[in-house]
Design an enzyme around this catalytic site. Structure first.
Site, PDB file in Angstrom:
ATOM      1  CD  GLN A   1     -11.732  -1.314 -44.474  1.00  0.00           C
ATOM      2  OE1 GLN A   1     -11.964  -0.230 -44.891  1.00  0.00           O
ATOM      3  NE2 GLN A   1     -11.875  -1.382 -43.070  1.00  0.00           N
TER       4      GLN A   1
ATOM      5  CB  THR B   1     -28.430  12.484 -24.690  1.00  0.00           C
ATOM      6  OG1 THR B   1     -29.576  13.374 -24.429  1.00  0.00           O
ATOM      7  CG2 THR B   1     -28.459  11.120 -24.669  1.00  0.00           C
TER       8      THR B   1
ATOM      9  CE  LYS C   1     -12.992  -0.279 -34.426  1.00  0.00           C
ATOM     10  NZ  LYS C   1     -14.276  -0.358 -34.822  1.00  0.00           N
TER      11      LYS C   1
ATOM     12  N   GLY D   1      -7.861  -5.191 -38.414  1.00  0.00           N
ATOM     13  CA  GLY D   1      -8.554  -6.319 -37.817  1.00  0.00           C
ATOM     14  C   GLY D   1      -8.513  -7.619 -38.525  1.00  0.00           C
ATOM     15  NE  ARG D   2     -12.459  -7.301 -42.172  1.00  0.00           N
ATOM     16  CZ  ARG D   2     -12.998  -6.886 -43.317  1.00  0.00           C
ATOM     17  NH1 ARG D   2     -14.019  -7.604 -43.815  1.00  0.00           N
ATOM     18  NH2 ARG D   2     -13.084  -5.416 -43.030  1.00  0.00           N
TER      19      ARG D   2
ATOM     20  CB  THR E   1     -15.059   5.216 -45.474  1.00  0.00           C
ATOM     21  OG1 THR E   1     -15.096   4.287 -44.319  1.00  0.00           O
ATOM     22  CG2 THR E   1     -13.849   6.183 -44.976  1.00  0.00           C
TER      23      THR E   1
ATOM     24  NE  ARG F   1      -7.915  -5.695 -45.422  1.00  0.00           N
ATOM     25  CZ  ARG F   1      -8.448  -5.270 -44.382  1.00  0.00           C
ATOM     26  NH1 ARG F   1      -7.934  -4.600 -43.208  1.00  0.00           N
ATOM     27  NH2 ARG F   1      -9.843  -5.373 -44.346  1.00  0.00           N
TER      28      ARG F   1
ATOM     29  CG  ASP G   1     -28.894  11.634 -28.368  1.00  0.00           C
ATOM     30  OD1 ASP G   1     -29.871  12.633 -28.336  1.00  0.00           O
ATOM     31  OD2 ASP G   1     -29.380  10.378 -28.243  1.00  0.00           O
ATOM     32  CB  ILE G   2     -29.645  16.427 -27.535  1.00  0.00           C
ATOM     33  CG1 ILE G   2     -29.999  15.681 -26.566  1.00  0.00           C
ATOM     34  CG2 ILE G   2     -30.742  16.500 -28.544  1.00  0.00           C
ATOM     35  CD1 ILE G   2     -31.187  16.130 -25.619  1.00  0.00           C
ATOM     36  N   PRO G   3     -26.838  17.560 -26.895  1.00  0.00           N
ATOM     37  CG  PRO G   3     -26.006  19.838 -27.202  1.00  0.00           C
ATOM     38  CD  PRO G   3     -27.059  18.704 -27.423  1.00  0.00           C
TER      39      PRO G   3
ATOM     40  CG  ASP H   1     -15.509   2.763 -33.211  1.00  0.00           C
ATOM     41  OD1 ASP H   1     -15.762   4.068 -33.188  1.00  0.00           O
ATOM     42  OD2 ASP H   1     -15.333   2.149 -34.274  1.00  0.00           O
TER      43      ASP H   1
ATOM     44  CE  LYS I   1     -17.641   4.596 -36.330  1.00  0.00           C
ATOM     45  NZ  LYS I   1     -17.303   3.386 -36.175  1.00  0.00           N
TER      46      LYS I   1
HETATM   47  O1  C5P Z   1      -9.169  -4.289 -40.605  1.00  0.00           O
HETATM   48  P1  C5P Z   1     -10.566  -4.693 -40.817  1.00  0.00           P
HETATM   49  O2  C5P Z   1     -10.952  -4.154 -42.230  1.00  0.00           O
HETATM   50  O3  C5P Z   1     -11.009  -5.919 -40.229  1.00  0.00           O
HETATM   51  O4  C5P Z   1     -11.080  -3.460 -39.667  1.00  0.00           O
HETATM   52  C1  C5P Z   1     -12.363  -3.402 -39.473  1.00  0.00           C
HETATM   53  C2  C5P Z   1     -12.847  -2.353 -38.474  1.00  0.00           C
HETATM   54  O5  C5P Z   1     -12.208  -0.917 -38.838  1.00  0.00           O
HETATM   55  C3  C5P Z   1     -14.074  -2.411 -38.021  1.00  0.00           C
HETATM   56  O6  C5P Z   1     -14.270  -2.461 -36.474  1.00  0.00           O
HETATM   57  C4  C5P Z   1     -14.451  -1.080 -38.434  1.00  0.00           C
HETATM   58  O7  C5P Z   1     -15.596  -0.457 -37.811  1.00  0.00           O
HETATM   59  C5  C5P Z   1     -13.394  -0.137 -38.531  1.00  0.00           C
HETATM   60  N1  C5P Z   1     -13.467   0.737 -39.375  1.00  0.00           N
HETATM   61  C6  C5P Z   1     -13.540   0.704 -40.995  1.00  0.00           C
HETATM   62  N2  C5P Z   1     -13.624   1.429 -41.788  1.00  0.00           N
HETATM   63  C7  C5P Z   1     -13.567   2.906 -41.506  1.00  0.00           C
HETATM   64  C8  C5P Z   1     -13.724   3.134 -39.895  1.00  0.00           C
HETATM   65  C9  C5P Z   1     -13.730   2.151 -39.146  1.00  0.00           C
HETATM   66  O8  C5P Z   1     -13.419  -0.523 -41.312  1.00  0.00           O
HETATM   67  N3  C5P Z   1     -13.818   3.887 -42.369  1.00  0.00           N
END
Ligand code: C5P
Length: 240
Positions: A195, A72, A35, A215-216, A119, A184, A68-70, A63, A65
């Site tokens: 999170q 663009t 991503k 990710g982490r 979120t 997690r 904008d206007i259609p 990613d 996100k």
């Molecule tokens: O697993 P970790 O918390 O490290 O993941 C973080 C990634 O998940 C970020 O790139 C973030 O943009 C994405 N993300 C998020 N919560 C959301 C939507 C996307 O953490 N609701």
């Protein structure tokens, strides 16, 4: 045939090219997609997409996100699709006119995923933004309303929490793609974790997630490729 590691979307939440490409080389056989979010795209530009494509093929989840206007939106999406990402994200907030414009002009295989509701927004934030109480009292009804709108206008799926996947699949069909962040594994400990409403990889896929963003727990592990393998094993157990 989709393998368990193909479910994993690894966010390249790093500030520079070298760190990003270190993870791409290390994890390209252990995750399904990389991503690229705003931080990396703004700091490195399209060069990073080209480098990922050359190292790992079209395993790219762009990613951005878009919102904008259609006209663009449409041009931004066309520009993004020249780098062959598997997915590009757009905001539902921009309305169905723009979603339809982008979906109708999609030139290739890049799929469009809609972000229903960030979120980070809670009931109070939404009330201040002028949302009807009917929706702020039940955020899942707002998520569903937007997911349905995105489907009707030609998006191939949504990004949603692990707590919403079942509802979205039940209402919009199992082929409508659900990508779930906030994952997690039981073994991971992310210090000061931001999170809050997390689910495990296994539960997410059992509920119907087609992809999980994680990710982490992988990035901060002493051996990231081993951590990705452990996540894939959990996913395997969930899809059996
Ligand atoms: O697993 P970790 O918390 O490290 O993941 C973080 C990634 O998940 C970020 O790139 C973030 O943009 C994405 N993300 C998020 N919560 C959301 C939507 C996307 O953490 N609701």
């Amino acid at each position: 045939m989709k393998k368990s590691h193909d479910y994993i979307i690894f966010p390249l939440d790093v500030p520079d090219y070298d760190q990003a490409m270190k993870y791409v080389s290390l994890l390209k056989d252990h995750v399904g997609l990389f991503k690229v979010g705003l931080e990396l795209f703004i700091s490195q530009g399209p060069v990073i997409l080209k480098a990922i494509y050359e190292t790992a093929g079209s395993k790219i989840f762009l990613d951005l996100k878009l919102h904008d206007i259609p006209a663009t939106m449409n041009r931004a999406f066309l520009a993004a699709s020249t780098f062959y990402p598997e997915f590009v994200t757009v905001h539902c907030d921009a309305g169905d006119g723009f979603l339809k414009e982008v979906a109708d002009n999609n030139p290739g295989n890049t799929k469009i995923l809609a972000v229903t509701l960030l979120t980070s927004l809670n009931r109070a934030n939404l009330l201040r933004l002028g949302y009807k109480e009917k929706y702020t009292e039940d955020l899942s009804s707002l998520v569903l309303l937007r997911a349905r709108l995105a489907k009707e206008t030609g998006c191939q799926g949504v990004v949603c929490s692990g707590h919403e996947v079942e509802m979205i699949k039940a209402e919009l069909g199992k082929d409508y793609i659900a990508v779930t962040p906030g994952i997690r594994p039981a073994w991971s400990l992310v210090e000061g974790d931001d999170q809050k409403r997390v689910v495990t990889p296994r539960i997410a896929v059992e509920k119907g997630a087609d992809y999980i963003v994680i990710g982490r727990p992988i990035r901060d592990a002493s051996d990231p490729s081993d951590a990705a393998k452990m996540v894939a094993e959990e996913i395997e157990a969930g899809i059996e």
